[in-house]
Design an enzyme around this catalytic site. Sequence first.
Site, PDB file in Angstrom:
ATOM      1  CG  HIS A  99      -5.291  -2.932  -0.054  1.00 35.46           C
ATOM      2  ND1 HIS A  99      -4.653  -2.409  -1.150  1.00 35.46           N
ATOM      3  CD2 HIS A  99      -4.761  -2.280   1.018  1.00 35.46           C
ATOM      4  CE1 HIS A  99      -3.807  -1.478  -0.768  1.00 35.46           C
ATOM      5  NE2 HIS A  99      -3.847  -1.389   0.549  1.00 35.46           N
ATOM      6  CB  SER A 122      -0.969  -0.040   1.186  1.00 36.50           C
ATOM      7  OG  SER A 122      -2.023   0.875   1.000  1.00 36.50           O
ATOM      8  CG  ASP A 163      -6.492  -3.359  -3.846  1.00 39.57           C
ATOM      9  OD1 ASP A 163      -7.340  -2.683  -3.230  1.00 39.57           O
ATOM     10  OD2 ASP A 163      -5.267  -3.241  -3.665  1.00 39.57           O
TER      11      ASP A 163
END
Length: 612
Positions: free
Chosen positions: A361, A214, A330
């Site tokens: 994710h 991320s 995601d």
Amino acid sequence: MTFILKLNILALFTLISISVIAQEKAVPVFKEGEAQIVEDFNTPKKWIRHDLFVETTFDTDGDGKLDRMHVDVTRPYQTDTEGLKLPVIYESSPYYAGVAPDVEGLFWDVKHELGEIGKERVHPKVVRKGNRPIISNSQIATWVPRGYIVVHSSSPGTGLSQGAPTVGGDNESLAPKAVIDWLNGRAKGYTEPYGNEEVKAYWSTGKVGMTGTSYNGTIPLAAATTGVEGLEVIIPVAPNTSYYHYYRSNGLVRSPGGYLGEDIDVLYDYIHSGDESKRAHNNTKIRDTEMKNGMDRITGDYNDFWAGRDYLNDMKPMKAALLMSHGFNDWNVMPEHSYRIYKKAKEMGLETSIYYHQLGHGGPPPVSMMNKWFTHYLHGIDNGIENESNKAWIVREDDKMENPTPYKDFPNPDAEDITLYLTSGAPEVGGLTTTKIPNQNTETLIDNFSFNGEALAKAEITSHRLLYVTPKLSKDIHISGVPKITVKLASSKPAANLSVWLVSLPWNEGRKVKITDNIITRGWADPQNNKSMTNSEPLELGKFYEITFNLQPDDQVIKAGQQIGLMIFSSDKDFTLHPKPGTKLVIDLDGTSLILPIVGGSEAFKDAIFID
């Protein structure tokens, strides 16, 4: 025994002792192209752990001094006792020192008309956590026992790192560059944030690999775009490669999945854990000026502010090898983020590969795959990774994460675009066909954010969406690539949301539902941006406009017995703004079509929908 003989025997024993000691020195061990766990390195109680502050080339907190980044180091004790030098696995993050509480009013209010701004939101404060010298324990258990040093740093304006968070600004690229420069002896490190006692990275070979998930996966890419010497390989996992693509879609103000009302200034507040005495300056300069003037929640247009936070625009100096990782489902950091960088890296001739899975994710590649990349680029072991003929590794729908299927590339080279046309059916269900049927006229939907996408897809009859489906598939269909849609529409208001889902029907429900069962992919756009992403124009009531845009990349097998459905609606309850219900969108069926990349092309598609 003569004195001379005694000396010779003593010398011989000394040489033997030195030889034995030399043979017993701990060194990395490799097998089948991967670094192995070495017991002499797998000694957590003996690891050397310390921190320092690396001086950067910028001053973003306005105190007249170059900002210093807080860095920690975890290394095998042999880097001191035996003079061992090792490569570095480096992860940087804005999250290590804590984040803002999830208080009411943190996110922007989304319940308002398009072209308006929501009410002022709440600005929570972050209470910094963590103690020196340990910033994080991530990566350590995996890589230190395999013969690496692990380094962490807090990004600018977070934790004990000085400066201001900019959420994609230049300092977030230059900060990890400074750390890599320090690991190569080109920048200075100090024992204290304002002290003058230097720390040298005498234990570093200078070769660095970066990874993270991320935001922590964005920073490796940010560092790589500087072209810094010594950064040999990056493995970003679900990275945010463009903050425009994270908070906007084709001119439309759109939230990341699960965070309705989030925008770039919300993320700024969320991570601002740095020096309390500098926060007022940072807020005024970054959040309340640069972001407020640039983020534009009114039109959603692409502008210089967003262009400066799009790493695709900064890739020219990049030379690090790239193993990209992302999930096709995601809906937070969407799969386009990785694909756009992967595609550009290939065009630049960089060594690159991509690992895609079917989940949401996060989700790094298997440790074995990461190990081979780090082993080759950081230890210099010739394990053939750069000669792999397969550049894409995709976890199939029923497989485990550690068992991806190799493909020559993504999109699948055997995929061909087919065009599907619409046949009327509203308010029930229309058709999708490879044959264009003329004079289909128009169909109308009425916006109502109260109904989410799932409810609309499952509804047999509704005026709040238009749904067009293929015949039931008699064989599996393999979609691979980037679907594209062209919609010709007219609106009853000067502004409207436009949302598109590609779904697999019938909708599957129950405890055993897989993430791949229902939603194939999706996309969103602002019809006001039908000509340009940088300049939106109000829609003339009743006038038809044509807008073409991509849906999210996907590689998915749709099983026999299912139908592929194209759903067109307006406000997406979980992603877009929520204007008052009632906006009418009139869709010209003759001017609307879907391009779908199918492995095997039109022949495979026709074969799958053939009815005896």
